[in-house]
Design a protein around this motif. Sequence first.
Motif, short mmCIF file in Angstrom:
data_model
loop_
_atom_site.label_atom_id
_atom_site.label_comp_id
_atom_site.label_asym_id
_atom_site.label_seq_id
_atom_site.Cartn_x
_atom_site.Cartn_y
_atom_site.Cartn_z
N LYS A 45 -2.74 18.69 4.65
CA LYS A 45 -3.30 17.44 4.91
C LYS A 45 -2.90 16.95 6.52
N LYS A 56 -1.82 10.81 8.55
CA LYS A 56 -2.40 9.99 8.29
C LYS A 56 -2.27 9.29 7.00
N PRO A 57 -2.39 7.94 6.74
CA PRO A 57 -2.05 7.67 5.09
C PRO A 57 -2.92 8.31 4.53
N GLN A 58 -2.12 8.75 3.23
CA GLN A 58 -2.76 9.81 2.03
C GLN A 58 -4.01 8.89 1.25
N THR A 59 -3.85 7.43 1.49
CA THR A 59 -4.47 6.64 0.56
C THR A 59 -5.48 6.14 1.76
N ASN A 60 -6.30 4.94 1.13
CA ASN A 60 -7.39 4.37 1.96
C ASN A 60 -6.78 3.11 2.88
N LYS A 61 -5.47 3.35 3.08
CA LYS A 61 -4.95 2.16 3.86
C LYS A 61 -5.50 2.17 5.12
N GLU A 62 -5.64 0.86 5.52
CA GLU A 62 -6.18 0.45 6.99
C GLU A 62 -5.17 0.95 8.04
N GLN A 85 5.11 11.63 7.68
CA GLN A 85 4.17 11.37 6.53
C GLN A 85 4.56 10.37 5.96
N GLN A 86 5.71 9.92 5.58
CA GLN A 86 6.08 8.83 4.81
C GLN A 86 5.84 7.54 5.48
N ASN A 89 2.17 6.92 5.48
CA ASN A 89 1.62 6.33 4.14
C ASN A 89 1.81 4.67 3.93
N GLU A 90 2.42 4.19 5.06
CA GLU A 90 2.92 2.93 4.87
C GLU A 90 1.86 2.01 6.18
#
Length: 250
Positions: A45, A56-62, A85-86, A89-90
């Motif tokens: 990823k 990049k965030p592994q979720t759909n966070k802006e 990565q951590q 993710n924020e």
Amino acid sequence: MKKTLKTLGVGLAVLVAVTVAFFVIWSGFDYEPSKQLHSLVDEKKVVKKDDYYVFKPQTNKEIKAGYIIYQGAKVEPLAYGYYAQQIANEGYLVAVVDSPFNMSFFSQNKATDIVKSYPKISAWFIGGHSLGGVSAASYAYDHQDSIKGLVLLASYPMNKNNFSTSTYPILSLTGEKDGLSTPGKIKETKHLLSKNTELVQVKGANHAQFGMYGKQKGDNKASISTKEQQDELVKRTVKWLNSQMKKSVS
């Protein structure tokens, strides 16, 4: 005379050969990402550009802002993959520079290209570990109008990059057990930091565990685990980045 010149020529040739051989050996030695890091980071990823890695965030966070990281001397960039990565993710886009020979000063201005590649990101921060922190500090010093803050990871600025008369935002994360960027060296260079510096010493932390690449010559043994140190660095960095972002919109 000819004999003397011939002797000098042979001596110079030997010196050049020895220098080249030393450089080849030296440039081939690098600190690689540890097995633990490979187990924690899904490298499939991670986006690889020509000379940097993107997390990049592994979720759909802006995406809140961008954060550029310069590697420590002879440390492969992915050794900072867990930390990067951590933080990503924020809600941050994190770019880790991949410098020639893993020496950040060869790519000191790479941040300019990275910023230009993501025009939709309006706020950028920069940081670096050890020698990478020196490069990051130099870039930040010359681009205080476009880089919103500096993160020093077991590092400090050069004398010519003196932030002391400014209120430029700086986060300095240091290690209690660091055998390279020792607490003594951090204290000696404290006068170069800005009036708006948050200086945090991580208890039990050493130099090598600012990345995840195993032991490093000259360092002290940490009294906390690598992951414990990494998680503390992430927590401190994210808290500081979030606070800077809040200030910028208030």
